[in-house]
Scaffold this active site. Structure first.
Site, PDB file in Angstrom:
ATOM      1  CG  ASP A  16      -2.168  -0.770   1.090  1.00 22.81           C
ATOM      2  OD1 ASP A  16      -2.504  -1.151  -0.049  1.00 22.81           O
ATOM      3  OD2 ASP A  16      -2.819  -1.020   2.120  1.00 22.81           O
ATOM      4  NE  ARG A  96      -2.086   3.388  13.579  1.00 23.46           N
ATOM      5  CZ  ARG A  96      -1.458   2.227  13.484  1.00 23.46           C
ATOM      6  NH1 ARG A  96      -0.360   2.017  14.174  1.00 23.46           N
ATOM      7  NH2 ARG A  96      -1.910   1.285  12.705  1.00 23.46           N
ATOM      8  CG  ASP A 125      -5.043   2.618  12.845  1.00 23.88           C
ATOM      9  OD1 ASP A 125      -5.158   2.852  14.064  1.00 23.88           O
ATOM     10  OD2 ASP A 125      -4.807   1.492  12.388  1.00 23.88           O
ATOM     11  CB  SER A 176      -5.690  -6.545   8.513  1.00 23.67           C
ATOM     12  OG  SER A 176      -5.203  -5.299   8.935  1.00 23.67           O
TER      13      SER A 176
HETATM   14  N1  ARG Z   1      -8.993  -2.241  16.530  1.00 21.62           N
HETATM   15  C1  ARG Z   1      -7.704  -1.790  16.876  1.00 21.62           C
HETATM   16  C2  ARG Z   1      -7.658  -0.298  16.962  1.00 21.62           C
HETATM   17  O1  ARG Z   1      -8.447   0.337  16.360  1.00 21.62           O
HETATM   18  C3  ARG Z   1      -6.629  -2.353  16.002  1.00 21.62           C
HETATM   19  C4  ARG Z   1      -6.313  -1.659  14.736  1.00 21.62           C
HETATM   20  C5  ARG Z   1      -5.311  -2.440  13.981  1.00 21.62           C
HETATM   21  N2  ARG Z   1      -4.941  -1.834  12.717  1.00 21.62           N
HETATM   22  C6  ARG Z   1      -4.682  -2.566  11.631  1.00 21.62           C
HETATM   23  N3  ARG Z   1      -4.274  -1.913  10.598  1.00 21.62           N
HETATM   24  N4  ARG Z   1      -4.848  -3.867  11.567  1.00 21.62           N
HETATM   25  O2  ARG Z   1      -6.875   0.279  17.659  1.00 21.62           O
END
Ligand code: ARG
Length: 408
Positions: A16, A96, A125, A176
């Site tokens: 990506d 983040r 994110d 993922s």
């Molecule tokens: N649900 C979690 C969060 O929002 C995990 C996010 C994981 N991100 C990913 N790109 N797989 O903090």
């Protein structure tokens, strides 16, 4: 082509973000990549740098941010026993704001007008990175190419290949994944059906309880002002200490989490995490607080912990409320000093002992044996006054229906 200035892209080295470098370059941006090591398992920083430059970046930053991440984000979360919905230790959410902060800093240094990230339009994110960026520097434009371009995976590969950038032809992971030193998040694929038990292959940091050793193992964790500073008496810095616990707790299968999470963006999502070190440390820290903090402070802190979890999850890291909550928590942590003994066994990290120079547990008050210092006489007057409001109420109002005692 119209020149659009410099853009700082958060770059993982994956498909990506590599396509994002090419795409942004073709839109007229001079792309500077930023790859952060926050303790993720498989990070080849040198390879990421080369790939970024080959994909068209004019400059590639690779930064070891483990210490920064632990000290500025993970430790405040630990002091807050930070968990979203009392379950998720926020591992992904905490990285983040750091990424946003570092990108804003690089943008300033490089004179960039924009920052960019590879999040899709569905996750949170994107919300965290953009809300944090806007808070830190509202003049920065935020670009989200992956959200905007509507490429399928196949189209991305074709796009990269056509530009002479080799992409791995291997089958994409069925999940993922996002990971860092505080834990690993696993989503998608077979996990999307909440009926499906997560298969063993979803995990890399922890073993199944039946594969864990048949003997328990103990660790003694020393805390100084709410922060862990030593394991079994050996002083360690933050990243080293967490990494060591990840291995030790992980081989006992500690820290697996399987939850149905309420996402900020409105829907529920099945989330699987493995956070061996985080779960061990939160259990130990929480226990030490019961030994060292006053009852009312503990209960007020608990309410604020819930808010902390929500704010960190929802991208409000740089909000005035989170700052204020952190100030309260820091005041409480002054006395959270001591050592906690944790036992690992078959998927559990259980506190089995604790001691503190600031303990407010008094054995002479608590004991039922010799040396009891509790004033038994005072109990009589205390009960009279403690029960007075209820007694007064009951004298005026109907008493509850009596329990029917059968004749004997
Ligand atoms: N649900 C979690 C969060 O929002 C995990 C996010 C994981 N991100 C990913 N790109 N797989 O903090």
């Amino acid at each position: 082509m119209e020149k659009k200035g410099k853009a700082v892209l958060a770059y993982s080295g994956g498909l990506d973000t590599s396509v994002a470098v090419m795409w942004l370059t073709e839109q007229g941006y001079d792309v500077i990549t930023m790859t952060a090591d926050v303790g993720q398992q498989a990070v080849d920083l040198e390879a990421a740098k080369n790939k970024a430059l080959r994909s068209g970046a004019s400059k590639a930053y690779v930064l070891d941010l483990k210490k920064e991440f632990v000290e500025k984000f993970v430790w405040p979360a630990l002091k807050a026993n930070g968990m979203y919905q009392s379950t998720y230790p926020l591992n992904s959410a905490l990285s983040r704001p750091l990424i946003a902060e570092v990108m804003a800093e690089i943008a300033k240094k490089e004179g960039a007008q924009a920052v960019a990230h590879g999040c899709t339009g569905k996750g949170q994110d994107q919300v965290r990175i953009e809300v944090c960026t806007n808070a830190l520097n509202p003049d920065l434009k935020v670009l989200a190419p992956v959200r905007d371009w509507h490429f399928t995976r196949e189209a991305e590969m074709e796009y990269a290949r056509a530009r002479g950038i080799p992409v791995h032809a291997t089958a994409a992971s069925p999940y993922s994944i996002d990971d860092n030193i505080w834990g690993r998040s696993i989503e998608c694929g077979i996990l999307e059906d909440p009926w499906n038990e997560p298969p063993s292959d979803a995990y890399t940091l922890t073993v199944e309880p039946w594969d864990a050793p048949d003997e328990p193992e103990y660790v003694e964790i020393t805390f100084t002002r709410g922060i862990p500073t030593a394991l079994d008496g050996v002083k360690m810095d933050g990243p080293e200490l967490i990494e060591s616990l990840n291995v030790q707790a992980g081989r006992h299968g500690v820290g697996r989490i399987d939850m149905l999470e309420d996402r900020l963006v409105g829907f529920k999502s099945r989330e699987v995490y493995e956070c061996p070190g985080a779960i061990t440390l939160i259990n130990a820290h929480r226990a030490l607080e019961t030994l060292t903090l006053d009852k009312q402070v503990l209960s007020t802190k608990k309410e604020l912990e819930i808010q902390f979890g929500r704010l960190a999850y929802e991208g409000y890291w740089f909000s005035p409320l989170l700052d204020a909550i952190n100030s309260f928590i820091d005041t409480t942590q002054e006395y959270v000093n001591g050592t906690v003994k944790v036992r690992f066994f078959k998927g559990q990290a259980v506190v089995r002992g604790m001691k503190s120079s600031h303990s407010i547990y008094s054995q002479t008050l608590a004991t039922y044996s010799e040396g009891d210092a509790f004033d038994h006489e005072a109990a009589v007057g205390f009960i009279k006054i403690w029960g007075l409001p209820i007694k007064t109420w009951r004298q005026v109002h109907e008493s509850k229906e009596a329990i029917d005692i059968p004749a004997q």
